[in-house]
Design an enzyme around this catalytic site. Structure first.
Site, short mmCIF file in Angstrom:
data_model
loop_
_atom_site.label_atom_id
_atom_site.label_comp_id
_atom_site.label_asym_id
_atom_site.label_seq_id
_atom_site.Cartn_x
_atom_site.Cartn_y
_atom_site.Cartn_z
N HIS A 155 -32.14 47.45 -22.11
CA HIS A 155 -31.45 48.57 -21.50
C HIS A 155 -30.41 48.13 -20.73
O HIS A 155 -30.01 48.55 -19.69
CB HIS A 155 -32.51 49.43 -20.79
CG HIS A 155 -33.50 49.97 -21.72
ND1 HIS A 155 -33.69 51.02 -22.22
CD2 HIS A 155 -34.90 49.22 -21.75
CE1 HIS A 155 -34.67 51.15 -22.92
NE2 HIS A 155 -35.51 49.97 -22.42
N SER A 276 -2.32 37.64 -16.47
CA SER A 276 -1.71 39.03 -16.12
C SER A 276 -0.49 38.74 -15.75
O SER A 276 0.00 37.80 -15.21
CB SER A 276 -2.51 39.68 -15.14
OG SER A 276 -1.72 40.62 -14.60
N LYS A 282 -5.52 36.43 -12.46
CA LYS A 282 -6.26 36.79 -13.44
C LYS A 282 -6.42 35.85 -14.65
O LYS A 282 -5.59 35.15 -15.07
CB LYS A 282 -5.67 38.11 -14.37
CG LYS A 282 -5.73 39.39 -13.42
CD LYS A 282 -7.29 39.76 -13.23
CE LYS A 282 -7.89 40.30 -14.48
NZ LYS A 282 -7.47 41.55 -14.79
N GLU A 289 -11.81 39.99 -26.59
CA GLU A 289 -11.60 41.54 -26.54
C GLU A 289 -11.04 41.94 -28.01
O GLU A 289 -11.38 43.02 -28.26
CB GLU A 289 -10.64 41.78 -25.45
CG GLU A 289 -11.26 41.60 -24.13
CD GLU A 289 -10.16 41.63 -22.87
OE1 GLU A 289 -9.67 42.87 -22.92
OE2 GLU A 289 -9.58 40.79 -22.34
#
Ligand code: ARG
Length: 481
Positions: A155, A276, A282, A289
Site C-alpha cells: 500500500h 532545469s 534541479k 520518466e
C-alpha cells in the site's frame, strides 16, 4: 506502372493514391521482402516452374535492388504503393521480362505476411538481447546489494524490511517471464505463409517445405485463408511488448521515487539526468520518466491492432495494412526503452545508510515480534493482537519497539524472554530464508539461479539467430543447373 493496371481505364486519383500507399512505412520490410523473393525464386526454378536462367537473372536483379535500397538511391513513390511493388518494378527496369515471372504462385497477400513474420523474428531476437542486458545489470546490482536492508512496502506504506538485492531480483523475474513470452510467441511467428497465394492456395507444383527450409521457418501455416487473413502473431508480439512496458515503467517509476529528496535511496549518474532551465539546483530523472511515459503508446499500439482485426471477414482486407505502423512503433519503442534501461540502471548509486535508517522506522519489525510469540506457542492471531497493543502504547509514549526493555516486553506477554532483544533489521531479513524469501543468503542463491537462467536465454538467442544467418546467402548464392 501499376501491377494491376490491366482492367483499369482511368488512373488512380492522386489523393486516393497517397492515402492508400504504405511505402512510407513498409519500406522497412525491404530486406525481408527481397530475401523472401529470393527463396521463392529458387523454389520456382527447382520445381521447373521458371527456368534456371530466369532465376539467375532474377537473383542478380534482386541483389542490385537490395544494394540500391541499402544505399538509399532507390526513390520511393506513392504511385508504387508498397515495398513489394517497388522491388518488383525496379527489378523489371533492371532485368526486363524475367522479372514478371517472379510473382508466379504468389500474391502480395501472402508476401506481406511473410515479410512481417520475418521482421517479427528478427525483432524478437533483438528485444531478447536487450532483455538479457537489462537482466544482467539487475543481477549485478542485486549481487552487489544482496545484504543492503531497505523498507519493503505494501500500500506504499513501510511494511517489513527486505534487502535491495531481493527487490531488484523481483524485476529480473518479471523480465524473465517477458523473455519467455517472446520465446513462446516465436514458435507461432516462425511459420511460413507463402503458398497461400491471394487466399485459396496456388495451382502450381510448388514446394512449401523447401521455401520454409531456405528461410529458416520451422513449419508451414496450414490454411491459406488463415495464412493471409489473420494477424494474431502481430497481436502476440504487441501483447508481449505491452506487458514488458508495464514492467519497465514500474521499475522506471521506482527509480524516480528513489531519487527524490523525500526518499533519498539512490542517485542517478549525471549522464542519465538533466537539469532545469529555470531552477539551478534541479537534477531530474528524465530518462526514467520518459520510459514510464512511453508505456501508454505501446498499449495504444496493441489496442489499435486488436480493434483493426475485430470483425474483419476472411480473408485479406486492406485494413490489415494498418498492422504495420502499430507494429513498428511498438517494437521501436520497446527497443529504445530496453536499450536505455541497462546503462541507466548500471549508473545508479544506492544510499545504504538512508535505506537502512528508513527500514527501521514505523514499527517495521512488528511482524517479527508477532512471529516470535507465535514461535513460543501463542496462536498467531493472539500474538498479532498483543503486538498491536505494544505498537499503540509506543505511539502514545513516543517510543519504538526496539528500545523496550525486557521488563517492558514482559509487561505485554510473559512469553517474551531475553532473546527478544536480538530482534533487529538483520535478524528480520535473515529469518526469511525459505525459498523465495529476502534473507541475504537466499538472495545470493537466487541471483545464481537467475544467472544460469540468463545463460539459457543467451543460448536460445544464439540458436535462433544462427537459423536466420543464411538469409543473405539466399540472394547471393548462385543457382546450380
Ligand atoms: N501493402 C499491403 C499491406 O500492407 C500489401 C498487400 C496488399 N494486397 C492487396 N491486395 N492490396 O497489407
Amino acid at each position: 506502372m501499376k501491377l494491376w493496371g490491366g482492367r483499369f481505364s482511368a488512373s488512380t486519383d492522386a489523393v486516393a493514391e497517397t492515402f492508400t500507399a504504405s511505402i512510407g512505412f513498409d519500406w522497412r520490410l525491404y530486406e525481408d521482402d527481397i530475401a523472401g523473393s529470393a527463396a521463392h525464386c529458387r523454389m520456382l526454378a527447382r520445381q521447373g516452374i521458371i527456368s534456371n536462367d530466369d532465376a539467375r537473372s532474377i537473383l542478380g536483379g534482386l541483389k542490385q535492388v537490395r544494394e540500391e535500397i541499402d544505399a538509399g538511391s532507390l526513390e520511393f513513390r506513392a504511385d508504387l504503393e508498397d515495398i513489394h511493388t517497388h522491388v518488383e518494378s525496379r527489378l523489371h527496369e533492371l532485368i526486363g521480362e524475367p522479372a514478371g515471372r517472379l510473382h508466379t504462385a504468389r500474391s502480395r497477400n501472402d508476401q506481406v505476411v511473410l515479410d512481417m513474420r520475418m521482421y517479427a523474428r528478427r525483432f524478437i531476437i533483438d528485444v531478447g538481447k536487450r532483455l538479457v542486458d537489462v537482466e544482467s545489470v539487475l543481477l549485478e546490482q542485486a549481487k552487489r546489494h544482496s545484504d543492503w536492508v531497505m523498507p519493503g512496502y505494501t500500500h506504499f506504506q513501510r511494511a517489513q524490511p527486505i534487502v535491495l538485492g531481493h527487490h531488484l531480483l523481483a524485476y529480473r523475474e518479471m523480465l524473465a517471464r517477458d523473455f519467455e513470452r517472446y520465446r513462446d510467441a516465436y514458435q507461432r511467428v516462425n511459420l511460413l505463409p507463402l503458398g497461400a497465394g491471394a487466399l485459396a492456395g496456388v495451382p502450381y507444383p510448388i514446394d512449401r517445405e523447401y521455401v520454409a527450409e531456405l528461410l529458416g521457418f520451422s513449419g508451414l501455416l496450414s490454411n491459406s485463408l488463415d495464412a493471409v487473413g489473420d494477424r494474431d502473431f502481430v497481436a502476440e508480439v504487441l501483447s508481449a511488448n505491452a506487458i514488458l512496458m508495464a514492467h519497465v515503467s514500474r521499475l522506471a517509476n521506482e527509480i524516480t521515487i528513489w531519487v527524490s529528496t523525500e526518499f533519498g535511496f539512490a542517485e542517478i549518474d549525471d549522464r542519465f539526468a538533466t537539469g532545469s532551465s529555470i531552477m539551478p539546483q534541479k537534477k531530474n530523472p528524465d530518462v526514467a520518466e520518459i520510459i514510464r511515459g512511453k508505456a501508454g503508446r505501446v498499449y495504444g499500439d496493441l489496442q489499435a491492432l486488436l480493434t483493426m482485426l475485430k470483425g474483419l471477414p476472411l480473408a485479406y482486407n486492406n485494413d490489415l495494412q494498418e498492422d504495420k505502423e502499430s507494429f513498428f512503433d511498438s517494437c521501436d519503442t520497446v527497443i529504445a526503452c530496453t536499450s536505455v534501461m541497462s546503462p541507466l540502471l548500471d549508473s545508479i548509486k544506492f544510499n545504504r545508510r538512508r535505506m537502512r535508517q528508513t527500514a527501521g522506522e514505523n514499527f517495521s519489525l512488528a511482524t517479527d515480534y508477532a512471529d516470535y510469540l507465535a514461535a513460543k506457542g501463542i496462536p498467531f492471531r493472539e500474538a498479532h493482537t498483543i503486538v498491536g497493543r505494544m505498537v499503540a502504547w509506543c505511539i502514545e509514549q513516543e517510543r519504538t519497539l526496539e528500545t523496550l526493555s525486557l521488563e517492558e516486553f514482559r509487561g505485554f506477554s510473559s512469553e517474551f524472554v531475553e532473546d527478544v532483544l536480538r530482534i533487529d533489521l538483520d535478524y528480520s531479513v535473515n529469518m526469511r530464508r525459505g525459498q523465495g524469501g529476502t534473507a541475504p543468503a537466499r538472495v545470493e542463491q537466487a541471483a545464481e539461479d537467475a544467472a544460469s537462467n540468463v545463460e539459457e536465454q543467451k543460448e536460445w538467442l544464439a540458436a535462433a539467430a544462427s537459423e536466420l544467418l543464411d538469409l543473405d546467402d539466399l540472394v547471393y548464392r548462385p543457382v546450380a543447373d
